[in-house]
Enzyme design. Structure first.
Site, PDB file in Angstrom:
ATOM      1  N   GLY A  24       3.444 -15.121   8.540  1.00 25.93           N
ATOM      2  CA  GLY A  24       2.718 -16.163   8.301  1.00 25.93           C
ATOM      3  C   GLY A  24       2.272 -15.742   6.607  1.00 25.93           C
ATOM      4  N   CYS A  52       6.320   7.660  -6.997  1.00 24.90           N
ATOM      5  CA  CYS A  52       5.039   7.830  -6.942  1.00 24.90           C
ATOM      6  C   CYS A  52       4.050   6.668  -6.547  1.00 24.90           C
ATOM      7  CB  CYS A  52       4.593   8.180  -8.497  1.00 24.90           C
ATOM      8  SG  CYS A  52       5.434   9.659  -9.004  1.00 24.90           S
TER       9      CYS A  52
END
Lengths: 384, 278
Positions: free
Chosen positions: A199, A324
């Site tokens: 949803g 990262c």
């Protein structure tokens, strides 16, 4: 500072219509749909109404829809059910570019002794149908292939792949979390056996998902208990969110053309504006065959997390496939599967729009992107 | 989203000493494009062995850029000897700390500093570079010497911490066992698998234990439901039993065997036990 939200593949804004529709069920209408009294019975009607709304978006029948807590639950259930109903079959087929909600599930079953085939992709992220055909062996319990990729937006040829699986008598599941509302899906025509959706990618709050299970496909529940969802998913219904998902499905159908044309137009303007003004930037993925709202751009010799933080300072929300930014030490598995070179893969940025994205937001982003990349390239020891 | 300190944000958004120094007489380079971060550190060292000026170029995330920036601030005015005493911890502390998954950024700064000074001294590249020490992590090119140094300077206790500080083991993971052994040797403990040897018992002991467990733990539970159990055979780790009484007609006897009998025998006797019904 104004927020410019270009991370709609992560989650979306809650549509005001969805919130409005939910509110009564967070207030006076708190009954249990399973109750025998009228007070609960009216809630049951709301749930069934939502089921019809969602079924209609997908070209499904209401009794083929099961409400779940999230896309991950739908994915877990699909694989679990396929294995439980066909205990003699020991193989699974998927791709190297799936979302972790499928990849980690596959790895789990691999550790339990199942054999999993991970289909590779070419440098545009496209699957090879010959390789796929080879993988459809008689002891394959399930094929699970994402409808559209969350990082690049690539749309896989689900119609054709589902047909091929059907010819071989192999069950076919698709994780359509990114595709519902953004790609044309008609389950009347597509021989898909199971489909997952979520949803919150469709402008509801987080915490509601659904799965489609074609009538006649054998099914075993993952969550056992009460008889909710006709015994296929126990647990008292998350009524407000189910109602919200129904309305969101209706809105998605109403805005579908807009998504295909207006959102794509804005995406193209954003993408071209960025790539044109910044040298050594490339678009990742299959530009002719992807979601209308997604672009994935790599910038040579700069690192994605640094780009994100600089964009964040400007109020621009994006995401990155860089190592990262995710906390892992390797760049995105999707870009690596595509063979994107490391000096580009570390500097990849995903921008994903929605029907709420405006031309002004696109213009602002296009205007400020070059200064971000230039600043970081000035600091970088790698120069071209 | 990472929880960076204000110092990290400041150094990232407004880095100090960016760019190559024209009159640098010491340059240290670590990392690579493949690894996802790289640092080139420039120093100007005068004839009194004092670092007069410093500059840097960094490819990497915010914490890599911030670590480089703060490092150049720290070393300016420092003697070469003092600079060599700096640890990655000093760099991280100067930034008010780094998220643990980002500690390798501070390690990169320390290594670049050491590399630059060694180049200035005319010494071969860093002692813990790939030529010396054994290559452990092939993905990121990390040697055992680098891992040991990170363990000692940061008092690391787990393999996960080592990955956070050095990146070693963070990609394919095939060297994690080796890292675990290095860590074990460092903290003067035997590796976990040697610490907890699997209990070895003789066949006789096993049979006695199985009987005892059935009598004391299993039979009373079955009796509560009107059932009983009989030991038929013990053959290695294969235990054959017969369910009696109500259990014999029970449709869920499979569940009883696995969830109760097998589980308890594995718990009390030996992990590898498999229970079958006669």
């Amino acid at each position: 500072m104004k927020t410019i939200y270009l991370d709609n593949n992560a989650t979306t804004a809650i549509a005001p219509e969805v919130r409005e529709a939910m509110l009564p069920y967070l207030g006076d209408l708190y009954g249990n749909p399973s109750s025998m009294h009228t007070f609960g019975g009216q809630i049951s009607e709301a749930v069934e109404n939502a089921r019809e709304q969602l079924a209609s978006l997908l070209g499904a029948d209401p009794d083929e829809i099961i409400f779940t807590a999230c896309g991950s639950e739908s994915d877990n259930t699909a694989v679990w059910s396929a294995l439980q109903t066909q205990p003699e079959k020991r193989r699974l087929v998927t791709t190297r570019v799936e979302h972790p909600a499928i990849l980690n599930v596959m790895q789990h079953w691999e550790r339990q002794g199942y054999h999993v085939t991970y289909l590779g992709v070419d440098n545009k992220g496209r699957l090879n149908l010959d390789e796929y055909a080879q993988a459809l062996t008689p002891d394959t319990a399930l094929v699970s292939i994402m409808f559209a990729n969350n990082e690049t937006g690539n749309i896989h040829p689900i119609q054709r792949m589902a047909e091929m699986a059907k010819e071989k008598g192999v069950l076919f599941h698709t994780d359509a979390v990114q595709a519902v509302g953004k790609a044309s899906i008609d389950l009347k025509k597509m021989p898909v056996d199971m489909l997952s959706l979520s949803g919150h990618k469709l402008h509801t709050p987080k915490g509601i998902g659904a799965m489609y299970v074609r009538r006649g496909v054998r099914f075993r529940p993952l969550i056992r208990g009460g008889h909710q969802e006709r015994g296929r998913r126990a647990g008292t219904e998350n009524v407000p969110y189910i109602v919200g998902l129904g309305v969101a499905a209706q809105l998605a159908a109403a805005h579908f053309e807009e998504e295909l044309f207006n959102v794509a137009k804005l995406r193209n303007a954003l993408e071209q504006g960025i790539v044109k003004n910044i040298p050594d930037s490339i678009i990742n993925g299959d530009v002719d065959n992807r979601l209308p709202n997604t672009t994935n751009i790599s910038f040579k010799n700069v690192e994605g997390e640094a780009i994100l933080l600089m964009l964040d300072r400007l109020g621009i929300c994006a995401s990155s496939g860089s190592a990262c930014s995710s906390g892992s030490l390797e760049p995105s598995h999707v870009l690596r599967a595509m063979g994107v070179p490391f000096n580009y893969a570390h500097g990849s940025i995903r921008l994903s729009l929605s029907r709420y994205t405006t031309q002004e937001e696109v213009d602002f982003t296009v205007q400020h992107f070059p200064e971000v990349i230039n600043t970081l390239r000035m600091i970088s020891p790698f120069k071209e | 989203m990472w929880n960076y300190t204000k110092a990290v944000h400041d150094h990232f958004l407004h880095p100090h000493n960016v760019g190559p120094l024209k009159d640098a007489n010491a340059v240290g380079e670590v990392g690579s494009l493949t690894c996802g971060d790289a640092l080139k550190l420039y120093l100007k060292i005068n004839d009194k062995n004092i670092i007069e000026d410093a500059g840097f170029e960094t490819f990497g995330c915010a914490s890599a850029i911030a670590s480089s920036s703060v490092l150049t601030d720290m070393v300016k005015g420092m003697s070469v000897d003092d600079a060599l005493k700096l640890t990655n911890k000093d760099i991280a502390n100067a930034l008010g700390g780094l998220p643990k998954q980002k500690m390798h950024c501070s390690v990169m700064g320390q290594e670049a500093l050491e590399a630059a000074i060694r180049q200035w001294k005319g010494e071969p590249p860093v002692p813990h570079a790939h030529e010396e020490g054994k290559l452990v992590c092939k993905c990121f090119g990390i040697t055992d010497a680098q891992i040991i140094r990170a363990i000692r300077e940061n008092n690391l206790k787990t393999v996960e911490e080592i990955t956070n500080y050095t990146k070693a083991g963070g990609a394919c993971g095939s060297c994690l066992d080796e890292i675990s052994e290095i860590l074990a040797a460092e903290i003067k403990q035997k590796p976990l698998k040697e610490l907890k040897p699997l209990p070895r018992i003789t066949n006789i002991q096993r049979m006695q234990l199985v009987l005892k467990t059935i009598d004391e733990d299993i039979r009373p539970r079955l009796a509560a439901d009107g059932g009983d159990i009989e030991l038929v055979d013990v053959e290695g780790k294969r235990v054959v039993v017969a369910l009696k009484g109500r259990c014999a007609q029970c449709r869920v006897s499979d569940v009883t065997i696995h969830d109760l009998v097998e589980r308890l025998l594995r718990e009390h006797v030996e992990p590898g036990i498999v229970v079958e019904e006669a």
